[in-house]
Scaffold this active site. Structure first.
Site, mmCIF file in Angstrom:
data_model
loop_
_atom_site.group_PDB
_atom_site.id
_atom_site.type_symbol
_atom_site.label_atom_id
_atom_site.label_comp_id
_atom_site.label_asym_id
_atom_site.label_seq_id
_atom_site.Cartn_x
_atom_site.Cartn_y
_atom_site.Cartn_z
ATOM 1 N N GLY D 202 0.981 -0.932 0.169
ATOM 2 C CA GLY D 202 0.003 -0.008 0.006
ATOM 3 C C GLY D 202 0.635 1.187 -0.135
ATOM 4 N N LEU D 228 -3.468 -5.812 -5.705
ATOM 5 C CA LEU D 228 -1.901 -4.447 -6.049
ATOM 6 C C LEU D 228 -1.574 -5.027 -4.563
ATOM 7 C CD1 LEU D 228 -2.032 -1.285 -6.528
ATOM 8 C CD2 LEU D 228 -2.520 -1.234 -4.063
ATOM 9 N N ASP D 229 -0.736 -4.686 -5.229
ATOM 10 C CA ASP D 229 1.248 -5.586 -4.661
ATOM 11 C C ASP D 229 1.027 -6.903 -4.370
ATOM 12 O OD1 ASP D 229 1.859 -2.925 -4.713
ATOM 13 O OD2 ASP D 229 0.862 -2.177 -2.475
ATOM 14 N N GLU D 230 0.042 -7.900 -5.055
ATOM 15 C CA GLU D 230 0.378 -9.195 -4.964
ATOM 16 C C GLU D 230 0.723 -10.198 -6.754
ATOM 17 O OE1 GLU D 230 -2.904 -9.964 -2.820
ATOM 18 O OE2 GLU D 230 -2.639 -8.876 -1.150
#
Lengths: 285, 285, 285, 285
Positions: D202, D228-230
């Site tokens: 995040g 997101l971010d994964e």
């Protein structure tokens, strides 16, 4: 019953090697290739390969493999070595005053990191005896003087023969081995030097590093050759130091590097992950 | 209005230095000590200190400080240097064929990492001109031959004088500076050498590293002294290589190390974080 | 006779602290400041200082220092702690199945890296007994079940009292301590967690790291607080992994990280180099 | 004339794969295997291989390869991808306020590290225009608001189509892409996140790292997926911080990590060295 073996090869680089080897293993042994890794040295035009394979073919042993593999090996002008997972190797450790590398290796043996018999601990001092006894390993105190050196090495080699030693680890052993001794065990002696070679060869490398004002100190494990500190490098590591670090701090931080680079070298050697050529090593890690 | 200054000191280590300096700054300038850092070299019996302080005392300037500080400095036999945060330093960058360190420094200047005026780019080749122009920096092409070397250095020093240069950065500049030139700018010339010094001094260090079979390659930034590659080391870093890495890979991985160690050295120098003594450095980072 | 002491301070940041402390030590004790290090947390407006000093003043002991230092401490609203080099601390180590951290700490004690008495080894299993006996350390097997947990902790605390324990090291101890227990030893319990916190809290972090496909694995040492895996981090380190590394390789590489980060935390704690605030730590290393 | 191609394969692990592929390449194309690398995921029972080969067989193109390779691929249930060395890929870079990653990629392109056409720079701000112009790259300012987002993405995708983009690099692009957009370019979008994922996902990861008191900060490059971010992690790196490092220092040190992990990911992708499976990556580096 399935057997596992490791084949290490180096030869001039040319077309068809990978396929030739893969085919050979499948055709002769219906082998399952568990792991295959290859590299080139483009400068020298050399090819390196490590193949780990399993076979259920009972015929497959060292003699039989040599017999059937030789034509292919000659065709590609290979140096090669085959090792079966069993039996485990017998290891001798040499140590002097400082015991941290020895203690580390013994602990790693305990934990199961090192696939070997630690058969023998030899020291020119007495202080490792208790540790050896605790681990149930045969300990021999062999003092070294300029006068008795040849004799001492003779005694050491008798012990190697008696224990069928196939790897000698110098765990901060502060004596220089004679050329004769070194020649007798090619790529079977691993040493740790407490600097980032080729910087600071010879005695007191931490003092030299401190005097030069380097910002990182290192340690190096390598095969021993007749040229002191110049054998093929197996592993190196470094750690940052600052102006807060005085000489004793370098020595303390260095011990961690020594433990790491020596234990990795020993483990890789025991798992047949090292190929040495042109005074360098290829590590199949 | 508040001014910020950095005081760098080295002297023989003895009792009372920290208190003496803290008292002096409070008594003379009602200073606010923003940062104080000290170190000893136990071997050499030396003491080092960096004090960053703020004062509202309008009297405090270089001349006045020298006047009132000198008795204390003499009492403790200090070498010392005081720098006010303003004005910013003027920097000249020397470059040859390889532009990656230059491009990196220019980008860091842009981002705000380097507290300086990049005033001047000098090269023995033409290829940095476009980059210099884009960044609006004065560019001078000064070719070097054995015949014209003295003349070329004369021209360079004229440019330094004209631009009031107080830091010279050799960003992969492939020419050796004359002893005269080096002596004229003590601890004002920073070089990057593409090896982990003292290993692999001289030309073609990546080739040498590849031939020796090291497992880590490095880069070193240092102040230039008359002895080539032997000045005080400011920063070093290393990265792991493997048998997959051929010579061009070493060169490529090395570029990242060169960028990092050179830019850190320049930044620390510009922030008065480097103290040099006994051919070593103390970094107050 | 000269005594050495370490003074650790944190307080709101303001003008004059360094000078005030330096003056105090010189005036009261004619102290020789061996080492002074300070830091700010700019975000929180806090100031941290570690001063190591020597004095020949026989009056200087804990009670007398408290008496004369309190006015200054109150003026600057300091939290502070004074520790004399002697006597050495008494340490208890908790361990479960995995003994590598224990063996490492024992070896470091032997080598002289850890300035303490290793007084007590407590385990919920039997397998550390031989090692404890070899090193001549009192060993206590205290099994833990959900039913007997309170009782077991009571027994542990009796042992601490009997041995005057002032540091508890959880060397891969696989039991969660009760909140009561933790509260009783604030900043006196050090744990090692086998991940790079805050990633992969809780059980089986190597499995979680393997599943997520991270390229580096880590380990973390921290003070234990009531919130599991959330206490102030003391030290962290990481190592690179590749697709060649299967789960057992992660565990093996992780052991080296665990040894390193736990032993550093213990050494720094024993040398009064850790200041903890706002669930973070300042390390004066 | 000789062509070079890279074959990337993943499939369930079973006996005979290496030999089958090596044989196929030799039989069909009289291929010279320049490089072969293979791995297993033992947990998932998967096999991965990257083979780089040269052939003089003029018949060998993508369509013909698909035709003759499909039976083998089906037999072993392979996912596979073949890429010829030419033509080079077309890359679009997205950027917002911070230009250091963009500047770094442009410099690496210049130096020859990145085998691609940098065709397009898209930003929601104007400040990258000068840099784009200097490097002669088409620049498009496409502001993003909640109202115009769909429209903006539509415009972006038109530009991709026009420039035949096959890799999109988010070089600190501070906008979240829509699920539709992400789905349209599977494993063709590379992002850099300024933390050691999965820690600190995040916004404002440096703030979070500073607040948690970690001892190392990191950066991560990954393929973008809808979560997101994964997405699958391609590369990570970390650097040590200390209490001397305030928030702006974390940001500054982090920039170096971002440059390194993003540029490595882009280079590996362009050289067909990344295989993605099960939300992880295998890197044949």
């Amino acid at each position: 019953m399935s057997k596992t073996a490791v084949l290490l090869i180096d030869c001039p680089d040319r077309k068809g090697i990978v396929a030739a080897i893969a085919n050979f293993l499948v055709r002769e042994y219906d082998a399952n290739i568990l792991n295959a890794d290859q590299h080139q040295d483009v400068e020298l035009g050399l090819f390196f390969m490590r193949v780990e394979f399993a076979t259920q073919n009972p015929a497959c042993d060292e003699a039989q493999f040599r017999h059937v593999f030789t034509p292919l090996a000659e065709q590609f002008r290979m140096n090669w070595r085959l090792t079966f997972a069993t039996p485990t190797r017998n290891v001798a450790i040499f140590v002097s005053h400082y015991l941290h590398c020895l203690a580390d290796l013994l602990d790693r043996r305990q934990v199961g990191e090192l696939n070997c018999n630690l058969s023998l601990i030899i020291s020119n001092h007495e202080n490792a005896r208790a540790l050896a006894n605790f681990h149930g390993i045969s300990f021999h105190h062999i003092p070294i003087t300029t006068a008795n050196k040849a004799q001492a090495e003779h005694r050491q080699r008798e012990l190697f023969a008696a224990h069928q030693i196939n790897l000698i680890v110098l765990a901060r052993y502060m004596q220089v081995l004679s050329p004769d001794f070194v020649r007798a065990y090619p790529q079977q002696i691993i040493n740790v030097h407490h600097s980032f070679l080729p910087a600071f060869t010879g005695a007191k490398p931490y003092h030299a590093a401190f005097a030069r004002g380097v910002k990182l100190i290192g340690a190096t494990s390598h095969y021993v050759t007749e040229a002191l500190d110049e054998g093929p490098i197996i592993e190196q590591d470094v750690t940052r130091i600052s102006q807060n670090d005085q000489l004793p701090d370098l020595v303390q931080k260095g011990r961690d590097l020594e433990r790491l680079v020596l234990s990795r070298a020993v483990r890789w050697h025991l798992n047949d992950r090292i190929l040495s050529y042109a005074n360098k090593t290829v590590i199949f890690a």
